[in-house]
Design a protein around this motif. Structure first.
Motif, PDB file in Angstrom:
ATOM      1  N   LEU A  10       0.832  -1.205   0.000  1.00 25.23           N
ATOM      2  CA  LEU A  10       0.000   0.000   0.000  1.00 25.23           C
ATOM      3  C   LEU A  10       0.870   1.259   0.000  1.00 25.23           C
ATOM      4  O   LEU A  10       0.536   2.257  -0.655  1.00 25.23           O
ATOM      5  CB  LEU A  10      -0.929   0.001   1.210  1.00 25.23           C
ATOM      6  N   LEU A  11       1.989   1.228   0.707  1.00 27.61           N
ATOM      7  CA  LEU A  11       2.902   2.366   0.713  1.00 27.61           C
ATOM      8  C   LEU A  11       3.534   2.564  -0.668  1.00 27.61           C
ATOM      9  O   LEU A  11       3.774   3.699  -1.097  1.00 27.61           O
ATOM     10  CB  LEU A  11       3.988   2.168   1.783  1.00 27.61           C
ATOM     11  N   ILE A  12       3.804   1.467  -1.371  1.00 25.37           N
ATOM     12  CA  ILE A  12       4.294   1.580  -2.750  1.00 25.37           C
ATOM     13  C   ILE A  12       3.229   2.223  -3.636  1.00 25.37           C
ATOM     14  O   ILE A  12       3.530   3.061  -4.496  1.00 25.37           O
ATOM     15  CB  ILE A  12       4.688   0.189  -3.293  1.00 25.37           C
ATOM     16  N   LEU A  13       1.965   1.844  -3.410  1.00 26.67           N
ATOM     17  CA  LEU A  13       0.861   2.417  -4.192  1.00 26.67           C
ATOM     18  C   LEU A  13       0.788   3.929  -4.017  1.00 26.67           C
ATOM     19  O   LEU A  13       0.681   4.668  -5.012  1.00 26.67           O
ATOM     20  CB  LEU A  13      -0.455   1.781  -3.764  1.00 26.67           C
ATOM     21  N   ILE A  14       0.864   4.411  -2.783  1.00 28.36           N
ATOM     22  CA  ILE A  14       0.762   5.864  -2.584  1.00 28.36           C
ATOM     23  C   ILE A  14       2.014   6.583  -3.075  1.00 28.36           C
ATOM     24  O   ILE A  14       1.949   7.754  -3.483  1.00 28.36           O
ATOM     25  CB  ILE A  14       0.459   6.230  -1.112  1.00 28.36           C
ATOM     26  N   THR A  15       3.159   5.878  -3.075  1.00 27.81           N
ATOM     27  CA  THR A  15       4.359   6.470  -3.674  1.00 27.81           C
ATOM     28  C   THR A  15       4.130   6.679  -5.160  1.00 27.81           C
ATOM     29  O   THR A  15       4.600   7.665  -5.739  1.00 27.81           O
ATOM     30  CB  THR A  15       5.579   5.559  -3.439  1.00 27.81           C
ATOM     31  N   GLY A  16       3.391   5.751  -5.765  1.00 27.02           N
ATOM     32  CA  GLY A  16       3.011   5.933  -7.165  1.00 27.02           C
ATOM     33  C   GLY A  16       2.137   7.163  -7.355  1.00 27.02           C
ATOM     34  O   GLY A  16       2.301   7.918  -8.316  1.00 27.02           O
ATOM     35  N   TYR A  23       3.286  15.504 -12.466  1.00 22.12           N
ATOM     36  CA  TYR A  23       2.648  15.876 -13.729  1.00 22.12           C
ATOM     37  C   TYR A  23       1.430  16.755 -13.482  1.00 22.12           C
ATOM     38  O   TYR A  23       1.254  17.796 -14.132  1.00 22.12           O
ATOM     39  CB  TYR A  23       2.252  14.615 -14.495  1.00 22.12           C
ATOM     40  N   PHE A  24       0.568  16.360 -12.545  1.00 16.99           N
ATOM     41  CA  PHE A  24      -0.643  17.131 -12.285  1.00 16.99           C
ATOM     42  C   PHE A  24      -0.330  18.476 -11.615  1.00 16.99           C
ATOM     43  O   PHE A  24      -1.049  19.451 -11.822  1.00 16.99           O
ATOM     44  CB  PHE A  24      -1.618  16.316 -11.439  1.00 16.99           C
ATOM     45  N   SER A  25       0.735  18.514 -10.826  1.00 16.61           N
ATOM     46  CA  SER A  25       1.143  19.792 -10.227  1.00 16.61           C
ATOM     47  C   SER A  25       1.561  20.769 -11.318  1.00 16.61           C
ATOM     48  O   SER A  25       1.273  21.972 -11.238  1.00 16.61           O
ATOM     49  CB  SER A  25       2.293  19.573  -9.242  1.00 16.61           C
ATOM     50  N   ARG A  26       2.247  20.261 -12.324  1.00 18.26           N
ATOM     51  CA  ARG A  26       2.664  21.112 -13.440  1.00 18.26           C
ATOM     52  C   ARG A  26       1.443  21.726 -14.129  1.00 18.26           C
ATOM     53  O   ARG A  26       1.457  22.905 -14.500  1.00 18.26           O
ATOM     54  CB  ARG A  26       3.487  20.303 -14.439  1.00 18.26           C
ATOM     55  N   PHE A 214      -7.589  15.580  -8.294  1.00 18.32           N
ATOM     56  CA  PHE A 214      -6.806  14.353  -8.199  1.00 18.32           C
ATOM     57  C   PHE A 214      -5.726  14.491  -7.134  1.00 18.32           C
ATOM     58  O   PHE A 214      -5.512  13.580  -6.324  1.00 18.32           O
ATOM     59  CB  PHE A 214      -6.163  14.021  -9.546  1.00 18.32           C
ATOM     60  N   LEU A 215      -5.023  15.633  -7.142  1.00 18.42           N
ATOM     61  CA  LEU A 215      -3.990  15.872  -6.134  1.00 18.42           C
ATOM     62  C   LEU A 215      -4.580  15.845  -4.729  1.00 18.42           C
ATOM     63  O   LEU A 215      -3.969  15.318  -3.796  1.00 18.42           O
ATOM     64  CB  LEU A 215      -3.310  17.220  -6.388  1.00 18.42           C
ATOM     65  N   GLY A 216      -5.771  16.424  -4.583  1.00 14.12           N
ATOM     66  CA  GLY A 216      -6.391  16.484  -3.265  1.00 14.12           C
ATOM     67  C   GLY A 216      -6.838  15.124  -2.768  1.00 14.12           C
ATOM     68  O   GLY A 216      -6.510  14.717  -1.649  1.00 14.12           O
ATOM     69  N   ALA A 251       9.136   9.388 -13.410  1.00 18.50           N
ATOM     70  CA  ALA A 251       9.744   9.214 -14.732  1.00 18.50           C
ATOM     71  C   ALA A 251       8.851   8.373 -15.643  1.00 18.50           C
ATOM     72  O   ALA A 251       8.742   8.640 -16.843  1.00 18.50           O
ATOM     73  CB  ALA A 251      11.117   8.553 -14.579  1.00 18.50           C
ATOM     74  N   ILE A 252       8.191   7.353 -15.065  1.00 13.42           N
ATOM     75  CA  ILE A 252       7.288   6.506 -15.859  1.00 13.42           C
ATOM     76  C   ILE A 252       6.106   7.323 -16.381  1.00 13.42           C
ATOM     77  O   ILE A 252       5.739   7.241 -17.564  1.00 13.42           O
ATOM     78  CB  ILE A 252       6.783   5.320 -15.012  1.00 13.42           C
ATOM     79  N   ILE A 253       5.515   8.140 -15.498  1.00 12.28           N
ATOM     80  CA  ILE A 253       4.379   8.982 -15.906  1.00 12.28           C
ATOM     81  C   ILE A 253       4.816  10.010 -16.940  1.00 12.28           C
ATOM     82  O   ILE A 253       4.107  10.266 -17.930  1.00 12.28           O
ATOM     83  CB  ILE A 253       3.770   9.677 -14.670  1.00 12.28           C
ATOM     84  N   ALA A 254       5.997  10.607 -16.726  1.00 12.69           N
ATOM     85  CA  ALA A 254       6.505  11.599 -17.682  1.00 12.69           C
ATOM     86  C   ALA A 254       6.735  10.964 -19.056  1.00 12.69           C
ATOM     87  O   ALA A 254       6.525  11.609 -20.088  1.00 12.69           O
ATOM     88  CB  ALA A 254       7.800  12.213 -17.161  1.00 12.69           C
ATOM     89  N   TYR A 255       7.123   9.710 -19.072  1.00  7.87           N
ATOM     90  CA  TYR A 255       7.360   8.996 -20.341  1.00  7.87           C
ATOM     91  C   TYR A 255       6.062   8.846 -21.129  1.00  7.87           C
ATOM     92  O   TYR A 255       6.009   9.111 -22.332  1.00  7.87           O
ATOM     93  CB  TYR A 255       7.966   7.623 -20.035  1.00  7.87           C
ATOM     94  N   PHE A 256       4.991   8.441 -20.435  1.00 10.19           N
ATOM     95  CA  PHE A 256       3.734   8.142 -21.122  1.00 10.19           C
ATOM     96  C   PHE A 256       2.867   9.382 -21.364  1.00 10.19           C
ATOM     97  O   PHE A 256       2.186   9.472 -22.390  1.00 10.19           O
ATOM     98  CB  PHE A 256       2.933   7.109 -20.336  1.00 10.19           C
ATOM     99  N   LEU A 257       2.862  10.331 -20.414  1.00 10.66           N
ATOM    100  CA  LEU A 257       1.955  11.474 -20.528  1.00 10.66           C
ATOM    101  C   LEU A 257       2.622  12.728 -21.087  1.00 10.66           C
ATOM    102  O   LEU A 257       1.954  13.549 -21.710  1.00 10.66           O
ATOM    103  CB  LEU A 257       1.336  11.791 -19.159  1.00 10.66           C
TER     104      LEU A 257
END
Length: 294
Positions: A10-16, A23-26, A214-216, A251-257
């Motif tokens: 679960l901690l890995i999930l929230i790290t994701g 990306y969403f902050s940008r 989403f961030l919230g 980095a994974i999200i930046a690659y795809f989005l």
């Protein structure tokens, strides 16, 4: 699956979630200033969680409120250091220094609590730090004000993990209520800071509102509830190691989005960080059982 393994997954999930947050902050920062964005995301999270868990909030005792307030204040330092650190140093330096909580957390435990990490965890920390440097650093570290602010973020992150660990171990502290309180405290403090140093406004496009929501909900609300309720099943050093995977997910999200590409060195670094997590999880044979944080 035991509680420790479930908690760490679960901690890995929230790290994701936190990796996605870059990306969403940008997207949000095109219409909002940094302090205003942090106020909006934490207050949105508090409004939703406060409504869902109002019973736990009303029944929370003084000790739960005390720890919720303390962690909320610490989170302000985490996000101020991260937000303004990246403004005054390179992205590579910011990514590396902000994740040094992976080293600072076990060092604080060693100095204050005289708790030495197990050998397997030490190996994971070394591999993870090497991988983190390969992933994030593209130039030599400097001593600019931005580097110091990112170091403040890393130190505050470690303090957050250790205080949360101490709080959730207390039988009279309700972790769920504490997480909602800390989110509310962080949101209110950021709102005050935004009125002092910025001109607060709300998003004016659907994309920015969607990103802020989403961030919230996911990156602030669900993430900190999971951290606070699950951290008691593992150790602070292991939590810090898991949270260091944040730039890998980013980095994974930046690659795809965003269409961003990394070089071979960075990909090798990310692979090393994932290997460090596998080493931490794999049982290499019988030995002394790991001490779970009190």
């Amino acid at each position: 699956m035991n509680k420790k393994r479930t908690a760490e997954l679960l901690l890995i999930l929230i790290t994701g979630f936190w990796g996605i947050s870059y990306y969403f902050s940008r997207v949000c920062l095109e219409e909002l200033e940094p302090l205003t964005l942090n106020a909006l995301r934490f207050l949105l999270a508090f409004a939703i969680l406060g409504a869902v868990y109002r019973k736990q909030l009303l029944e929370a005792n003084r000790e739960t409120f005390r720890y919720g307030f303390i962690v909320g204040v610490v989170l302000v330092f985490v996000y101020v250091g991260a937000t303004y650190g990246v403004k005054y140093t390179s992205l590579s330096n910011a990514g590396f220094i902000s994740c040094l909580a992976v080293i600072i957390t076990p060092l604080i435990e060693l100095v204050i609590y005289r708790k030495r990490p197990e050998n397997k965890l030490i190996l994971s920390l070394v591999i993870c730090t090497i991988g983190l440097a390969l992933l994030t650093l593209s130039e030599s570290l400097t001593f600019a004000i931005g580097d110091l602010l990112c170091l403040l973020c890393a130190f505050a992150y470690s303090v957050d993990i250790l205080i949360t660990d101490k709080a959730v171990a207390k039988p009279n502290v309700e972790p769920l209520a504490m997480s909602v309180i800390e989110i509310g405290v962080t949101g209110v403090l950021f709102l005050i800071l935004s009125f002092l140093f910025e001109k607060p406004n709300l998003p004016y496009t659907a994309s920015a509102w969607g990103a802020a929501i989403f961030l919230g909900i996911f990156c602030s609300g669900i993430a900190f509830v999971v951290q606070t309720t699950q951290q008691k099943y593992t150790s602070p050093a292991r939590v810090a190691l898991i949270f260091t995977l944040e730039p890998v997910f980013s980095a994974i999200i930046a690659y795809f989005l965003a269409g961003e590409r990394l070089g071979p060195k960075a990909y090798f670094g990310a692979a090393l960080m994932l290997v460090s997590l596998i080493i931490m999880q794999v049982d290499f044979g019988k030995g002394r059982p790991e001490r779970i944080a009190n």
